[in-house]
Structures are given as structure tokens and as C-alpha cells.
Design a protein around this motif. Structure first.
Motif, PDB file in Angstrom:
ATOM      1  N   LEU A  80      -6.239  10.468 -24.744  1.00  0.00           N
ATOM      2  CA  LEU A  80      -5.222   9.832 -25.575  1.00  0.00           C
ATOM      3  C   LEU A  80      -5.759   9.610 -26.985  1.00  0.00           C
ATOM      4  O   LEU A  80      -6.971   9.539 -27.194  1.00  0.00           O
ATOM      5  N   THR A  81      -4.854   9.435 -27.932  1.00  0.00           N
ATOM      6  CA  THR A  81      -5.275   9.139 -29.294  1.00  0.00           C
ATOM      7  C   THR A  81      -6.093   7.858 -29.342  1.00  0.00           C
ATOM      8  O   THR A  81      -7.085   7.763 -30.051  1.00  0.00           O
ATOM      9  N   ASN A  82      -5.704   6.876 -28.542  1.00  0.00           N
ATOM     10  CA  ASN A  82      -6.421   5.610 -28.507  1.00  0.00           C
ATOM     11  C   ASN A  82      -6.162   4.906 -27.178  1.00  0.00           C
ATOM     12  O   ASN A  82      -5.043   4.904 -26.677  1.00  0.00           O
ATOM     13  N   LEU A  83      -7.204   4.317 -26.625  1.00  0.00           N
ATOM     14  CA  LEU A  83      -7.032   3.496 -25.423  1.00  0.00           C
ATOM     15  C   LEU A  83      -6.372   2.184 -25.805  1.00  0.00           C
ATOM     16  O   LEU A  83      -6.636   1.640 -26.872  1.00  0.00           O
ATOM     17  N   GLU A  84      -5.552   1.692 -24.893  1.00  0.00           N
ATOM     18  CA  GLU A  84      -4.900   0.410 -25.113  1.00  0.00           C
ATOM     19  C   GLU A  84      -5.214  -0.503 -23.942  1.00  0.00           C
ATOM     20  O   GLU A  84      -5.747  -0.076 -22.915  1.00  0.00           O
ATOM     21  N   GLU A  85      -4.864  -1.757 -24.090  1.00  0.00           N
ATOM     22  CA  GLU A  85      -5.157  -2.753 -23.056  1.00  0.00           C
ATOM     23  C   GLU A  85      -4.531  -2.386 -21.709  1.00  0.00           C
ATOM     24  O   GLU A  85      -5.093  -2.686 -20.665  1.00  0.00           O
ATOM     25  N   LEU A  88      -6.934  -0.272 -19.790  1.00  0.00           N
ATOM     26  CA  LEU A  88      -8.023  -1.100 -19.288  1.00  0.00           C
ATOM     27  C   LEU A  88      -7.562  -1.874 -18.051  1.00  0.00           C
ATOM     28  O   LEU A  88      -8.265  -1.920 -17.045  1.00  0.00           O
ATOM     29  N   ALA A  89      -6.376  -2.452 -18.126  1.00  0.00           N
ATOM     30  CA  ALA A  89      -5.831  -3.193 -16.981  1.00  0.00           C
ATOM     31  C   ALA A  89      -5.645  -2.272 -15.782  1.00  0.00           C
ATOM     32  O   ALA A  89      -5.935  -2.657 -14.644  1.00  0.00           O
ATOM     33  N   GLN A  90      -5.185  -1.042 -16.025  1.00  0.00           N
ATOM     34  CA  GLN A  90      -4.999  -0.069 -14.945  1.00  0.00           C
ATOM     35  C   GLN A  90      -6.329   0.212 -14.255  1.00  0.00           C
ATOM     36  O   GLN A  90      -6.418   0.194 -13.025  1.00  0.00           O
ATOM     37  N   LEU A 113     -15.616   9.222 -28.890  1.00  0.00           N
ATOM     38  CA  LEU A 113     -15.465   8.922 -27.468  1.00  0.00           C
ATOM     39  C   LEU A 113     -15.291   7.415 -27.286  1.00  0.00           C
ATOM     40  O   LEU A 113     -16.008   6.617 -27.884  1.00  0.00           O
ATOM     41  N   GLN A 114     -14.336   7.040 -26.463  1.00  0.00           N
ATOM     42  CA  GLN A 114     -14.131   5.636 -26.124  1.00  0.00           C
ATOM     43  C   GLN A 114     -14.486   5.454 -24.653  1.00  0.00           C
ATOM     44  O   GLN A 114     -14.138   6.296 -23.827  1.00  0.00           O
ATOM     45  N   PHE A 115     -15.161   4.352 -24.344  1.00  0.00           N
ATOM     46  CA  PHE A 115     -15.489   4.072 -22.951  1.00  0.00           C
ATOM     47  C   PHE A 115     -15.552   2.580 -22.728  1.00  0.00           C
ATOM     48  O   PHE A 115     -15.773   1.799 -23.639  1.00  0.00           O
ATOM     49  N   LYS A 116     -15.333   2.212 -21.480  1.00  0.00           N
ATOM     50  CA  LYS A 116     -15.390   0.808 -21.092  1.00  0.00           C
ATOM     51  C   LYS A 116     -15.828   0.707 -19.645  1.00  0.00           C
ATOM     52  O   LYS A 116     -15.296   1.389 -18.782  1.00  0.00           O
ATOM     53  N   ARG A 117     -16.821  -0.126 -19.402  1.00  0.00           N
ATOM     54  CA  ARG A 117     -17.165  -0.495 -18.034  1.00  0.00           C
ATOM     55  C   ARG A 117     -16.153  -1.560 -17.618  1.00  0.00           C
ATOM     56  O   ARG A 117     -15.937  -2.516 -18.349  1.00  0.00           O
ATOM     57  N   VAL A 118     -15.565  -1.376 -16.457  1.00  0.00           N
ATOM     58  CA  VAL A 118     -14.581  -2.346 -15.966  1.00  0.00           C
ATOM     59  C   VAL A 118     -15.086  -2.935 -14.661  1.00  0.00           C
ATOM     60  O   VAL A 118     -15.722  -2.249 -13.857  1.00  0.00           O
ATOM     61  N   ASN A 133     -12.457 -11.461 -22.191  1.00  0.00           N
ATOM     62  CA  ASN A 133     -11.825 -10.642 -23.212  1.00  0.00           C
ATOM     63  C   ASN A 133     -12.575  -9.319 -23.368  1.00  0.00           C
ATOM     64  O   ASN A 133     -13.240  -9.109 -24.368  1.00  0.00           O
ATOM     65  N   PRO A 134     -12.474  -8.414 -22.372  1.00  0.00           N
ATOM     66  CA  PRO A 134     -13.210  -7.152 -22.481  1.00  0.00           C
ATOM     67  C   PRO A 134     -12.679  -6.318 -23.653  1.00  0.00           C
ATOM     68  O   PRO A 134     -11.487  -6.286 -23.920  1.00  0.00           O
ATOM     69  N   LYS A 135     -13.583  -5.672 -24.328  1.00  0.00           N
ATOM     70  CA  LYS A 135     -13.230  -4.809 -25.474  1.00  0.00           C
ATOM     71  C   LYS A 135     -13.517  -3.360 -25.117  1.00  0.00           C
ATOM     72  O   LYS A 135     -14.399  -3.073 -24.318  1.00  0.00           O
ATOM     73  N   ILE A 136     -12.806  -2.483 -25.752  1.00  0.00           N
ATOM     74  CA  ILE A 136     -13.028  -1.060 -25.570  1.00  0.00           C
ATOM     75  C   ILE A 136     -14.100  -0.637 -26.574  1.00  0.00           C
ATOM     76  O   ILE A 136     -13.984  -0.909 -27.769  1.00  0.00           O
ATOM     77  N   LYS A 137     -15.153   0.006 -26.085  1.00  0.00           N
ATOM     78  CA  LYS A 137     -16.247   0.439 -26.955  1.00  0.00           C
ATOM     79  C   LYS A 137     -16.012   1.850 -27.435  1.00  0.00           C
ATOM     80  O   LYS A 137     -15.450   2.672 -26.738  1.00  0.00           O
TER      81      LYS A 137
END
Length: 139
Positions: A80-85, A88-90, A113-118, A133-137
Motif C-alpha cells: 500500500l502507499t501507506n500503512l494505516e491504523e 495495525l489493528a487487523q 519499507l514500513q514494518f511493525k511488530r505487533v 500507542n504503537p507506531k508504524i516504523k
């Protein structure tokens, strides 16, 4: 953090794929390239693995996870062009539904590249983990 070495290795593979291919391809292209890179790095994984989703102990359906790495980490890919909340919730919901302590959300579609540990905050292994308040890195 538990599984830090493993998630770091997976993220490194994703960075290699993104730096080689850039952004702009469909998700399946990144999925195929990431499978090659993880195999080269000696990671065991299953691709498009169908996993049951449970609600209060009842099997209510299935969902295919993009990758299940080392029988520990759920890896969800996006292009995607950008990850959204909502993404992350999904991913967090998948960790809960699969009863996994941790997962990764990786987006190849952005310029970087965007990534997030969930984390599954209800999992016993994460009882001490607090992250309101997790953030997308971005790399």
C-alpha cells in the motif's frame, strides 16, 4: 523482547527485498521475493498457511496468513502507499485470533519499507508488555 532476533532477521529479509525491487509491485510479487530471501537466510516458513480463528473456544472460520515463520511469527504483508491504523489493528487481531504472542506487519508499497511488530496483549507471554500507542516504523 522475546523473538527479537527472529523478527530482526525477518525484517532484514524484507529490507533486502524492498531495496532490490523498490515499491510499486503487487503484494504477491513481494511475497514471492520474500520467500526466496527467507529461504536463503535459512528461515523455515509456511506461505499462505490456512489458520483457524477461534472465538471463546469455538472455531469460527479460517484465514490465510501470508507467512508463518519458524512456527512462531505471523507475517502479514501489504503493498500500500501507506500503512494505516486499521492495518495495525487487523494484524493485532490476527495475533489474538491465532493465539500467537507476536506478529509482523510489513508494507512494501511505500517509498521506504514500513514494518511493525505487533503483540497479542492477551497472550500469557506478553503479560508485562505495555504499549498503548504503537507506531508504524519506517526504515
Amino acid at each position: 523482547m522475546k523473538y527479537e532476533d527472529l523478527t530482526h532477521k525477518i525484517i532484514g529479509c524484507a529490507m533486502k527485498v524492498h531495496s532490490t525491487l523498490g515499491n510499486g509491485f503487487q503484494e504477491v510479487i513481494y511475497q514471492r521475493a520474500l520467500a526466496i530471501e527467507m529461504q536463503k537466510q535459512g528461515l523455515e516458513f509456511q506461505r499462505e498457511m490456512e489458520m483457524s480463528i477461534f472465538y471463546e473456544g469455538y472455531d469460527i472460520g479460517t484465514r490465510r496468513v501470508d507467512f508463518f515463520v519458524e512456527e512462531k511469527i505471523m507475517l502479514e504483508l501489504k503493498a500500500l502507499t501507506n500503512l494505516e491504523e486499521v492495518h495495525l489493528a487487523q494484524a493485532m487481531n490476527y495475533c489474538q485470533a491465532y493465539n500467537l504472542p507476536i506478529g509482523l506487519l510489513v508494507n512494501f508499497g511505500a517509498k521506504s519499507l514500513q514494518f511493525k511488530r505487533v503483540y497479542n496483549l492477551t497472550h500469557p507471554e506478553n503479560k508485562d508488555y505495555k504499549n498503548n500507542n504503537p507506531k508504524i516504523k519506517k526504515s
